[in-house]
Design an enzyme around this catalytic site. Structure first.
Site, PDB file in Angstrom:
ATOM      1  CG  ASN A 152      -1.836   1.071   1.585  1.00 19.62           C
ATOM      2  OD1 ASN A 152      -1.670   2.403   0.933  1.00 19.62           O
ATOM      3  ND2 ASN A 152      -3.455   1.324   1.716  1.00 19.62           N
TER       4      ASN A 152
ATOM      5  CG  HIS B 291       0.650   6.329   4.743  1.00 26.76           C
ATOM      6  ND1 HIS B 291       0.129   7.099   5.274  1.00 26.76           N
ATOM      7  CD2 HIS B 291       0.476   5.412   4.923  1.00 26.76           C
ATOM      8  CE1 HIS B 291      -0.946   6.965   5.802  1.00 26.76           C
ATOM      9  NE2 HIS B 291      -0.683   5.719   6.098  1.00 26.76           N
TER      10      HIS B 291
ATOM     11  CG  HIS C 240      -8.275   3.750   1.121  1.00 32.17           C
ATOM     12  ND1 HIS C 240      -8.286   3.783   2.679  1.00 32.17           N
ATOM     13  CD2 HIS C 240      -9.603   4.724   0.815  1.00 32.17           C
ATOM     14  CE1 HIS C 240      -9.928   3.816   2.794  1.00 32.17           C
ATOM     15  NE2 HIS C 240     -10.639   4.799   1.831  1.00 32.17           N
TER      16      HIS C 240
ATOM     17  NE  ARG D 173      -8.127   7.344   4.900  1.00 30.30           N
ATOM     18  CZ  ARG D 173      -9.931   7.150   5.518  1.00 30.30           C
ATOM     19  NH1 ARG D 173     -10.380   8.394   5.719  1.00 30.30           N
ATOM     20  NH2 ARG D 173      -9.144   6.195   6.723  1.00 30.30           N
TER      21      ARG D 173
ATOM     22  NE  ARG E  96      -7.997  11.719   5.517  1.00 30.94           N
ATOM     23  CZ  ARG E  96      -8.473  10.793   6.797  1.00 30.94           C
ATOM     24  NH1 ARG E  96      -8.141  10.494   7.396  1.00 30.94           N
ATOM     25  NH2 ARG E  96      -9.798  10.788   7.081  1.00 30.94           N
TER      26      ARG E  96
ATOM     27  CD  GLU F  77      -6.963  -0.394   1.202  1.00 31.65           C
ATOM     28  OE1 GLU F  77      -7.390   0.853   1.815  1.00 31.65           O
ATOM     29  OE2 GLU F  77      -6.160  -1.840   1.821  1.00 31.65           O
TER      30      GLU F  77
ATOM     31  CB  THR G  56      -9.578   1.791   7.508  1.00 31.61           C
ATOM     32  OG1 THR G  56      -9.240   2.386   6.737  1.00 31.61           O
ATOM     33  CG2 THR G  56     -10.552   0.860   7.614  1.00 31.61           C
TER      34      THR G  56
ATOM     35  CD  GLU H 103      -7.266  -5.808   3.755  1.00 30.05           C
ATOM     36  OE1 GLU H 103      -7.271  -5.485   2.278  1.00 30.05           O
ATOM     37  OE2 GLU H 103      -5.934  -5.118   4.609  1.00 30.05           O
TER      38      GLU H 103
ATOM     39  CG  HIS I 282      -5.284  -1.539   9.739  1.00 29.32           C
ATOM     40  ND1 HIS I 282      -4.909  -1.484  10.640  1.00 29.32           N
ATOM     41  CD2 HIS I 282      -5.683  -0.407   8.761  1.00 29.32           C
ATOM     42  CE1 HIS I 282      -4.966   0.085  10.316  1.00 29.32           C
ATOM     43  NE2 HIS I 282      -5.856   0.891   9.524  1.00 29.32           N
TER      44      HIS I 282
HETATM   45  N1  PXP Z   1      -6.242  -3.002   4.625  1.00 33.54           N
HETATM   46  C1  PXP Z   1      -6.686  -2.196   4.217  1.00 33.54           C
HETATM   47  C2  PXP Z   1      -8.391  -2.581   4.856  1.00 33.54           C
HETATM   48  C3  PXP Z   1      -6.160  -0.579   4.776  1.00 33.54           C
HETATM   49  O1  PXP Z   1      -7.231   0.637   5.272  1.00 33.54           O
HETATM   50  C4  PXP Z   1      -5.364  -0.438   5.134  1.00 33.54           C
HETATM   51  C5  PXP Z   1      -4.643   0.942   5.442  1.00 33.54           C
HETATM   52  O2  PXP Z   1      -5.107   2.049   3.629  1.00 33.54           O
HETATM   53  C6  PXP Z   1      -4.124  -1.124   4.916  1.00 33.54           C
HETATM   54  C7  PXP Z   1      -4.544  -2.901   4.515  1.00 33.54           C
HETATM   55  C8  PXP Z   1      -2.857  -1.328   5.465  1.00 33.54           C
HETATM   56  O3  PXP Z   1      -2.718  -1.010   6.924  1.00 33.54           O
HETATM   57  P1  PXP Z   1      -1.827  -0.174   6.795  1.00 33.54           P
HETATM   58  O4  PXP Z   1      -1.011   0.726   6.320  1.00 33.54           O
HETATM   59  O5  PXP Z   1      -1.153  -0.390   8.596  1.00 33.54           O
HETATM   60  O6  PXP Z   1      -0.437  -1.395   6.937  1.00 33.54           O
END
Ligand code: PXP
Length: 237
Positions: free
Chosen positions: A7, A10, A43, A45, A49, A70, A101, A151, A191
């Site tokens: 992901n 960030h 994601h 949003r 953001r 996402e 989330t 998930e 997550h």
């Molecule tokens: N899965 C989902 C559904 C999420 O919303 C997120 C955060 O955007 C992640 C996985 C990844 O989580 P993390 O950034 O804490 O690894």
């Protein structure tokens, strides 16, 4: 061996801090793939953001592995998803005030609208996962409304402060993963997973894919994204 979807939200968080052009999540995604990522997750949003529409459109053209979008189950996101056609979407509940989330979808409460939403997306040839808490009911209702998979939210495991708490959360994840596989759902998890806590989850053979972002992008600041992805791949595999 489970797959790792990286992901890159960030990377965009840093870019948006200055509303500038870099760092670019598209470049980060390319480098993550070169280092062995099996997929890229973003994601988009509602409040934009971090990831922007432009990122998703370009990623659709550049990602060579698998693009997971996402998104909240809104009409705006449905339109974008049907236009972009990612390989998969993960439907998440979204609140404006949250930092990230916070919980899984309440599938039971939202059965009818979710069912319609999932059907429309699947008819376009896009796989649909629902982001759920590790509870059997959520797995069963996801199956009932026709999602491709789930998930499983690993946040409570990642946040557990005691050994007993971690064990209890791991069991919840395991039981949900076993049930999910047994009824034929694609079974992913994510997550809050990082370099210190992912191994226990990765030991569950029922989990086919992990979506991990924050810890990988954080480590990238020190070692570069290629090395950060390779280290996580070794732990997940
Ligand atoms: N899965 C989902 C559904 C999420 O919303 C997120 C955060 O955007 C992640 C996985 C990844 O989580 P993390 O950034 O804490 O690894």
């Amino acid at each position: 061996m489970a797959r790792l979807s990286v992901n890159v939200d960030h990377v965009a968080t840093v870019r948006q801090a200055r509303k500038a052009f870099e760092p670019d999540p598209v470049t980060a995604a390319l480098n993550a793939e070169l280092a062995g990522a099996d997929g890229i997750t973003v994601h988009l949003r509602e409040d934009r953001r971090h990831i922007q529409d432009r990122d998703v459109f370009i990623l659709r053209k550049t990602v060579k592995t698998s693009l997971n979008l996402e998104m909240a189950a809104t009409q705006e996101m449905l339109g974008i998803c049907l236009e972009i056609k990612p390989d998969m979407i993960t439907i998440v509940p979204e609140k404006r005030q949250e930092l990230t989330t916070e919980g899984g979808l309440d599938v039971r409460k939202n059965m009818e609208p979710l069912k319609k939403f999932v059907q429309t997306v699947r008819e376009a040839g896009i796989a649909v996962n629902l982001f759920i808490d590790p509870v059997p009911d959520a797995v069963k209702y996801s199956h009932r409304i026709g999602s491709t998979g789930v998930e499983i939210h690993t946040g409570a495991y990642a946040d557990a402060k005691t050994g007993a708490g971690r064990e209890a959360e791991l069991k919840r994840i395991y039981d949900s993963a076993v049930l999910s596989r047994r009824i034929g759902l694609k079974t992913h998890a994510g997550h809050g997973l990082d370099y210190t806590n992912v191994k226990e989850a990765a030991a569950m053979k029922e989990i086919e894919e992990f979506a991990i972002g924050y810890s990988i992008i954080s480590r990238s600041v020190y070692v570069g994204i290629g090395e950060a992805v390779k280290e996580m791949k070794r732990l997940v595999g």
